[in-house]
Design a protein around this motif. Structure first.
Motif, PDB file in Angstrom:
ATOM      1  N   ALA A 120     -11.334 -30.317  33.265  1.00 58.30           N
ATOM      2  CA  ALA A 120     -10.475 -30.694  32.181  1.00 58.30           C
ATOM      3  C   ALA A 120     -11.212 -30.830  30.914  1.00 58.30           C
ATOM      4  CB  ALA A 120     -10.029 -32.303  32.718  1.00 58.30           C
ATOM      5  N   ALA A 121     -12.385 -31.379  30.932  1.00 53.16           N
ATOM      6  CA  ALA A 121     -13.099 -31.471  29.386  1.00 53.16           C
ATOM      7  C   ALA A 121     -13.187 -29.979  28.934  1.00 53.16           C
ATOM      8  CB  ALA A 121     -14.615 -31.958  29.594  1.00 53.16           C
ATOM      9  N   GLY A 122     -13.450 -29.064  29.846  1.00 49.14           N
ATOM     10  CA  GLY A 122     -13.861 -27.464  29.145  1.00 49.14           C
ATOM     11  C   GLY A 122     -12.275 -27.107  28.674  1.00 49.14           C
ATOM     12  N   ALA A 123     -11.536 -27.253  29.358  1.00 47.64           N
ATOM     13  CA  ALA A 123     -10.046 -26.673  29.028  1.00 47.64           C
ATOM     14  C   ALA A 123      -9.434 -27.491  27.825  1.00 47.64           C
ATOM     15  CB  ALA A 123      -9.049 -27.077  30.001  1.00 47.64           C
ATOM     16  N   ILE A 124      -9.694 -28.834  27.786  1.00 44.09           N
ATOM     17  CA  ILE A 124      -9.209 -29.428  26.451  1.00 44.09           C
ATOM     18  C   ILE A 124     -10.194 -29.013  25.247  1.00 44.09           C
ATOM     19  CG2 ILE A 124      -9.400 -31.592  25.172  1.00 44.09           C
ATOM     20  CD1 ILE A 124      -8.587 -32.930  27.954  1.00 44.09           C
ATOM     21  N   ALA A 125     -11.325 -28.819  25.370  1.00 45.42           N
ATOM     22  CA  ALA A 125     -12.172 -28.204  24.107  1.00 45.42           C
ATOM     23  C   ALA A 125     -11.522 -27.016  23.806  1.00 45.42           C
ATOM     24  CB  ALA A 125     -13.615 -28.206  24.709  1.00 45.42           C
ATOM     25  N   ALA A 126     -11.320 -25.967  24.836  1.00 47.95           N
ATOM     26  CA  ALA A 126     -10.977 -24.671  24.479  1.00 47.95           C
ATOM     27  C   ALA A 126      -9.400 -24.595  23.667  1.00 47.95           C
ATOM     28  CB  ALA A 126     -10.764 -23.927  26.041  1.00 47.95           C
ATOM     29  N   ASP A 127      -8.755 -25.858  24.228  1.00 48.03           N
ATOM     30  CA  ASP A 127      -7.372 -25.862  23.493  1.00 48.03           C
ATOM     31  C   ASP A 127      -7.440 -26.265  21.962  1.00 48.03           C
ATOM     32  OD1 ASP A 127      -6.076 -25.023  25.739  1.00 48.03           O
ATOM     33  OD2 ASP A 127      -5.332 -26.936  26.331  1.00 48.03           O
ATOM     34  N   ILE A 128      -8.283 -27.192  21.751  1.00 45.00           N
ATOM     35  CA  ILE A 128      -8.700 -27.663  20.446  1.00 45.00           C
ATOM     36  C   ILE A 128      -9.337 -27.015  19.443  1.00 45.00           C
ATOM     37  CG2 ILE A 128     -10.283 -29.553  19.209  1.00 45.00           C
ATOM     38  CD1 ILE A 128      -9.956 -31.452  21.614  1.00 45.00           C
ATOM     39  N   ILE A 200       2.332 -24.313  46.603  1.00 46.83           N
ATOM     40  CA  ILE A 200       1.180 -23.894  46.196  1.00 46.83           C
ATOM     41  C   ILE A 200       0.707 -22.383  46.512  1.00 46.83           C
ATOM     42  CG2 ILE A 200      -1.360 -24.070  45.768  1.00 46.83           C
ATOM     43  CD1 ILE A 200      -0.729 -27.219  46.325  1.00 46.83           C
ATOM     44  N   THR A 201       0.567 -21.461  45.594  1.00 46.26           N
ATOM     45  CA  THR A 201       0.095 -20.343  45.760  1.00 46.26           C
ATOM     46  C   THR A 201      -1.275 -19.985  45.370  1.00 46.26           C
ATOM     47  OG1 THR A 201       0.838 -19.252  43.750  1.00 46.26           O
ATOM     48  CG2 THR A 201       2.576 -19.535  45.562  1.00 46.26           C
ATOM     49  N   LEU A 202      -1.750 -18.951  45.464  1.00 48.12           N
ATOM     50  CA  LEU A 202      -3.164 -18.316  45.155  1.00 48.12           C
ATOM     51  C   LEU A 202      -3.405 -18.195  43.598  1.00 48.12           C
ATOM     52  CD1 LEU A 202      -5.941 -17.300  46.512  1.00 48.12           C
ATOM     53  CD2 LEU A 202      -5.253 -15.259  45.962  1.00 48.12           C
ATOM     54  N   HIS A 203      -2.085 -18.103  42.996  1.00 46.71           N
ATOM     55  CA  HIS A 203      -2.201 -18.241  41.638  1.00 46.71           C
ATOM     56  C   HIS A 203      -2.276 -19.652  41.017  1.00 46.71           C
ATOM     57  CE1 HIS A 203      -0.588 -16.987  37.556  1.00 46.71           C
ATOM     58  NE2 HIS A 203       0.175 -17.768  37.613  1.00 46.71           N
ATOM     59  N   ASP A 204      -1.931 -20.409  41.700  1.00 46.58           N
ATOM     60  CA  ASP A 204      -1.874 -22.112  41.365  1.00 46.58           C
ATOM     61  C   ASP A 204      -3.646 -22.189  41.384  1.00 46.58           C
ATOM     62  OD1 ASP A 204       0.751 -22.528  40.852  1.00 46.58           O
ATOM     63  OD2 ASP A 204       1.065 -22.684  42.884  1.00 46.58           O
ATOM     64  N   LEU A 205      -4.389 -21.714  42.108  1.00 49.35           N
ATOM     65  CA  LEU A 205      -5.551 -22.079  42.335  1.00 49.35           C
ATOM     66  C   LEU A 205      -6.706 -21.531  41.763  1.00 49.35           C
ATOM     67  CD1 LEU A 205      -5.749 -22.439  46.352  1.00 49.35           C
ATOM     68  CD2 LEU A 205      -5.259 -24.221  44.476  1.00 49.35           C
ATOM     69  N   PHE A 206      -6.132 -19.878  41.413  1.00 46.83           N
ATOM     70  CA  PHE A 206      -7.296 -19.157  40.551  1.00 46.83           C
ATOM     71  C   PHE A 206      -6.523 -18.510  39.549  1.00 46.83           C
ATOM     72  CE2 PHE A 206      -9.229 -19.504  44.706  1.00 46.83           C
ATOM     73  CZ  PHE A 206     -10.387 -19.914  44.543  1.00 46.83           C
ATOM     74  N   GLU A 207      -7.223 -18.207  38.506  1.00 52.87           N
ATOM     75  CA  GLU A 207      -6.710 -17.247  37.351  1.00 52.87           C
ATOM     76  C   GLU A 207      -7.361 -16.067  37.505  1.00 52.87           C
ATOM     77  OE1 GLU A 207      -5.226 -15.101  34.900  1.00 52.87           O
ATOM     78  OE2 GLU A 207      -4.594 -17.168  34.882  1.00 52.87           O
ATOM     79  N   MET A 208      -6.467 -14.957  38.015  1.00 53.53           N
ATOM     80  CA  MET A 208      -6.759 -13.719  38.432  1.00 53.53           C
ATOM     81  C   MET A 208      -7.544 -12.729  37.519  1.00 53.53           C
ATOM     82  SD  MET A 208      -6.489 -13.933  41.699  1.00 53.53           S
ATOM     83  CE  MET A 208      -5.712 -14.502  42.892  1.00 53.53           C
ATOM     84  N   ASN A 209      -6.951 -13.002  36.154  1.00 49.25           N
ATOM     85  CA  ASN A 209      -7.527 -12.518  35.187  1.00 49.25           C
ATOM     86  C   ASN A 209      -8.852 -12.599  34.918  1.00 49.25           C
ATOM     87  OD1 ASN A 209      -5.242 -10.704  34.484  1.00 49.25           O
ATOM     88  ND2 ASN A 209      -4.114 -12.340  33.573  1.00 49.25           N
ATOM     89  N   ALA A 210      -9.172 -13.702  35.108  1.00 47.58           N
ATOM     90  CA  ALA A 210     -10.631 -14.460  34.791  1.00 47.58           C
ATOM     91  C   ALA A 210     -11.701 -14.067  35.888  1.00 47.58           C
ATOM     92  CB  ALA A 210     -10.647 -15.999  34.595  1.00 47.58           C
ATOM     93  N   GLN A 322     -10.326 -16.238  27.372  1.00 45.28           N
ATOM     94  CA  GLN A 322      -9.656 -15.408  26.561  1.00 45.28           C
ATOM     95  C   GLN A 322      -8.852 -14.551  27.410  1.00 45.28           C
ATOM     96  OE1 GLN A 322     -12.743 -13.673  24.048  1.00 45.28           O
ATOM     97  NE2 GLN A 322     -12.291 -15.092  22.664  1.00 45.28           N
ATOM     98  N   SER A 323      -9.326 -13.926  28.669  1.00 48.76           N
ATOM     99  CA  SER A 323      -8.347 -13.299  29.522  1.00 48.76           C
ATOM    100  C   SER A 323      -7.166 -13.776  30.016  1.00 48.76           C
ATOM    101  CB  SER A 323      -9.348 -13.080  30.734  1.00 48.76           C
ATOM    102  OG  SER A 323      -9.581 -14.026  31.669  1.00 48.76           O
ATOM    103  N   ALA A 324      -6.936 -14.985  29.903  1.00 51.11           N
ATOM    104  CA  ALA A 324      -5.899 -15.757  30.522  1.00 51.11           C
ATOM    105  C   ALA A 324      -4.736 -16.304  29.328  1.00 51.11           C
ATOM    106  CB  ALA A 324      -6.209 -17.057  31.270  1.00 51.11           C
ATOM    107  N   ALA A 325      -3.359 -16.509  29.716  1.00 56.23           N
ATOM    108  CA  ALA A 325      -2.483 -17.050  28.983  1.00 56.23           C
ATOM    109  C   ALA A 325      -3.117 -18.434  28.376  1.00 56.23           C
ATOM    110  CB  ALA A 325      -1.237 -17.035  29.536  1.00 56.23           C
ATOM    111  N   HIS A 326      -2.487 -18.899  27.128  1.00 56.70           N
ATOM    112  CA  HIS A 326      -3.078 -19.968  26.626  1.00 56.70           C
ATOM    113  C   HIS A 326      -2.762 -21.230  27.487  1.00 56.70           C
ATOM    114  CE1 HIS A 326      -4.560 -22.190  23.205  1.00 56.70           C
ATOM    115  NE2 HIS A 326      -3.558 -22.882  23.288  1.00 56.70           N
ATOM    116  N   HIS A 331      -6.803 -23.069  34.470  1.00 54.68           N
ATOM    117  CA  HIS A 331      -6.882 -22.363  35.551  1.00 54.68           C
ATOM    118  C   HIS A 331      -8.300 -21.591  35.387  1.00 54.68           C
ATOM    119  CE1 HIS A 331      -3.206 -23.975  36.266  1.00 54.68           C
ATOM    120  NE2 HIS A 331      -3.113 -23.489  37.610  1.00 54.68           N
ATOM    121  N   ALA A 332      -8.373 -21.197  34.052  1.00 55.94           N
ATOM    122  CA  ALA A 332      -9.583 -20.196  33.769  1.00 55.94           C
ATOM    123  C   ALA A 332     -10.798 -20.751  33.776  1.00 55.94           C
ATOM    124  CB  ALA A 332      -9.281 -19.333  32.624  1.00 55.94           C
TER     125      ALA A 332
END
Length: 398
Positions: A120-128, A200-210, A322-326, A331-332
Motif C-alpha cells: 500500500a505504501a509503495g502504491a500510494i507513493a507511486a500515485d503521489i 477472483i481471477t489471476l488478473h486480480d492477484l498479479f499484474e501480468m504486464n509487470a 510503468q508497465s501497468a495501467a495507472h 497490483h504491479a
C-alpha cells in the motif's frame, strides 16, 4: 516554452516516506534482534531462530498477491492504516511471547500485515509522484527503506545494552504509532478504477504486464540474498567481523549518494543507461567481495554493491509500475515484491547448500557471474518492451 517541473517533495510524499521509514525500521530492528531473543530469552536453537525469519517471509509471500486486490476494493490509504494498526498491535503483543511457538504464530501474523502495508505504501507513493518524475521519486522513496536498513539494527542493538526485550518491543510499537500518525496526514489520490468483479481471477492477484521485470527482479534478489544471509558468517571466517559492522553503513551511504542522480537520469534518458552500469557495479562488488582479504577491500565491495544493487531495485520497481495501467499500481507493486520476496527466501536456502559445497569466496564469485545472467535476461525483456512501445506508437501515429 518551458515545461513546469512538477514537485516530488510534497507534504503527502514526505509523510508517506516517513511512515514507510518507521515501518521498515521496525522490520529490520526485529529481524536483527529476534534471533537473539529466541536463543537467549526463549532458550531456542539457531535453527529455530532461522525459522522465525523464514516464517515471516513465507506469510508475506503468501499474502502479497492478494494485497493488490485488497487495495483496489477497499482503498490504498484505508488498507495502509488498517495494516499499520495491526502490525503495531502485534509488535506490542511480542511482550507476551513467552514460548517459541507463540512467537512463531505472531511472526506469521506479523508477515501478513507487513506485506499489505508495504504494498500500500509503495502504491500510494507511486500515485503521489508526478508521472514524468516517477523514476526519481521512487528512488527518493526507496531511501526511506535504505536508511531503515542501518537505523533499525543500530537502534535495536544499542537499546538492548540498556533495556530488556519487552521494553524494546514497546519502543518499536510506539514508533509504529508514529507511522500511523504520518499516514493519516497523507492525501492519497483517488484513482478511478473499472467496475469490480466478484469472482477472483489471476488478473486480480498479479499484474501480468509487470511479470517480466518482476522475474528479473526476483533473480536480482536471489543474488543479493548471498550478501544479507552470509556476510556476517563470511567475514567472521576471514577475521573481518569488526569491519563487517560498517559494511551496511557504507552500503547505505553509497546508495544515498547515488540515488538523486540515478533517478533523474532514469527519467530523462531511460532505464537502460542506469541499469546496465548498475548491474556491472553489482557484479564488480561481488567479485571484490570474493577476493576480500582486508577491511579496505570489504568496504570497497560494500560501496560497489551499494551503488549497483541500490540503484537497481527502485529502477526495476519503477519499470513494473510503468508497465501497468495507472489504477493497477497496487497490483504491479504487489507482483514485483511477491517475486522479490521469493527471490530472497529461495536464495537464502539454496545458496546455503551451495556454500556448504564450495565455500564463501567461490559463492560470491559465482554470484558475480550470475549477475551477467540477470543482465542478459533484462536485455531480452527490454528489447521486447521497446518493440511493444514502438508498435503502439506506430499504431497511434497511423
Amino acid at each position: 516554452m518551458t515545461q513546469t517541473k512538477l514537485p516530488i517533495w510534497t507534504k503527502s510524499f514526505l509523510f508517506i516516506s516517513l511512515s514507510n521509514f518507521f515501518l521498515f525500521l521496525t522490520f529490520y530492528a526485529l529481524l536483527t534482534t529476534l534471533p537473539i531473543f529466541v536463543t537467549d530469552d526463549l532458550q531456542g536453537t539457531e535453527a529455530q531462530a532461522g525459522l522465525i525469519v523464514t516464517l515471516f517471509l513465507l506469510s508475506a509471500i503468501l499474502v502479497r498477491p492478494f494485497s493488490g486486490k485488497l487495495l483496489e476494493d477497499f482503498g490504498k490509504k484505508k488498507m495502509l492504516l488498517i495494516s499499520l494498526l495491526l502490525f503495531m498491535l502485534t509488535t506490542f503483543v511480542y511482550v507476551a511471547a513467552t514460548s517459541f511457538y507463540l512467537l512463531l504464530a505472531l511472526r506469521f501474523f506479523h508477515g501478513i500485515w507487513f506485506a499489505i502495508a508495504t504494498t500500500a505504501a509503495g502504491a500510494i507513493a507511486a500515485d503521489i509522484i508526478p508521472d514524468s518524475r516517477r523514476g526519481e521519486g521512487l528512488g527518493y522513496f526507496a531511501m526511506s527503506m535504505n536508511l531503515a536498513v542501518v537505523a533499525g539494527p543500530f537502534l535495536a542493538l544499542s537499546l538492548l545494552n540498556w533495556i530488556s526485550f519487552s521494553t524494546l518491543f514497546i519502543v518499536l510499537g510506539a514508533l509504529l504509532a508514529g507511522a500511523l500518525l504520518f499516514t493519516s496526514f497523507v492525501a492519497a489520490p483517488v484513482v478511478k478504477e473499472p467496475s469490480k468483479r466478484k469472482k477472483i481471477t489471476l488478473h486480480d492477484l498479479f499484474e501480468m504486464n509487470a511479470l517480466p521485470i518482476a522475474l528479473v527482479g526476483s533473480l536480482l534478489a536471489f543474488t543479493y540474498s548471498s550478501v544479507i544471509s552470509y556476510i556476517s558468517i563470511y567475514t567472521k571466517s576471514i577475521g573481518l567481523l569488526e569491519a563487517a559492522s560498517f559494511f551496511f553503513a557504507v552500503f547505505a551511504v553509497a546508495m544515498l549518494i547515488s540515488r538523486p542522480f540515478v533517478g533523474r537520469i532514469f527519467d530523462s534518458r531511460g532505464p537502460s543507461i542506469v541499469i546496465y552500469p548498475s548491474l556491472g557495479l553489482f557484479a564488480l562488488g561481488l567479485f571484490t567481495l570474493s577476493m576480500t582479504t582486508s577491511s579496505f577491500m570489504l568496504l570497497l565491495s560494500a560501496t560497489l554493491i551499494g551503488l549497483g544493487y541500490g540503484s537497481l531495485v527502485p529502477c526495476f520497481q519503477t519499470l513494473a509500475i510503468q508497465s501497468a495501467a495507472h489504477h493497477r499500481s497496487g497490483h504491479a507493486t504487489a507482483t514485483f515484491f511477491t517475486l522479490f520476496d521469493i527471490g530472497i527466501a529461495t536464495g537464502s536456502y539454496v545458496l546455503g547448500i551451495v556454500v556448504s559445497l564450495v565455500g564463501y569466496q567461490p559463492l560470491y564469485f559465482i554470484m558475480g557471474l550470475f549477475v551477467f545472467v540477470v543482465m542478459y535476461l533484462y536485455n531480452t525483456m527490454n528489447r521486447k518492451r521497446l518493440a511493444h512501445l514502438n508498435s503502439r506508437s506506430t499504431v497511434h501515429s497511423s
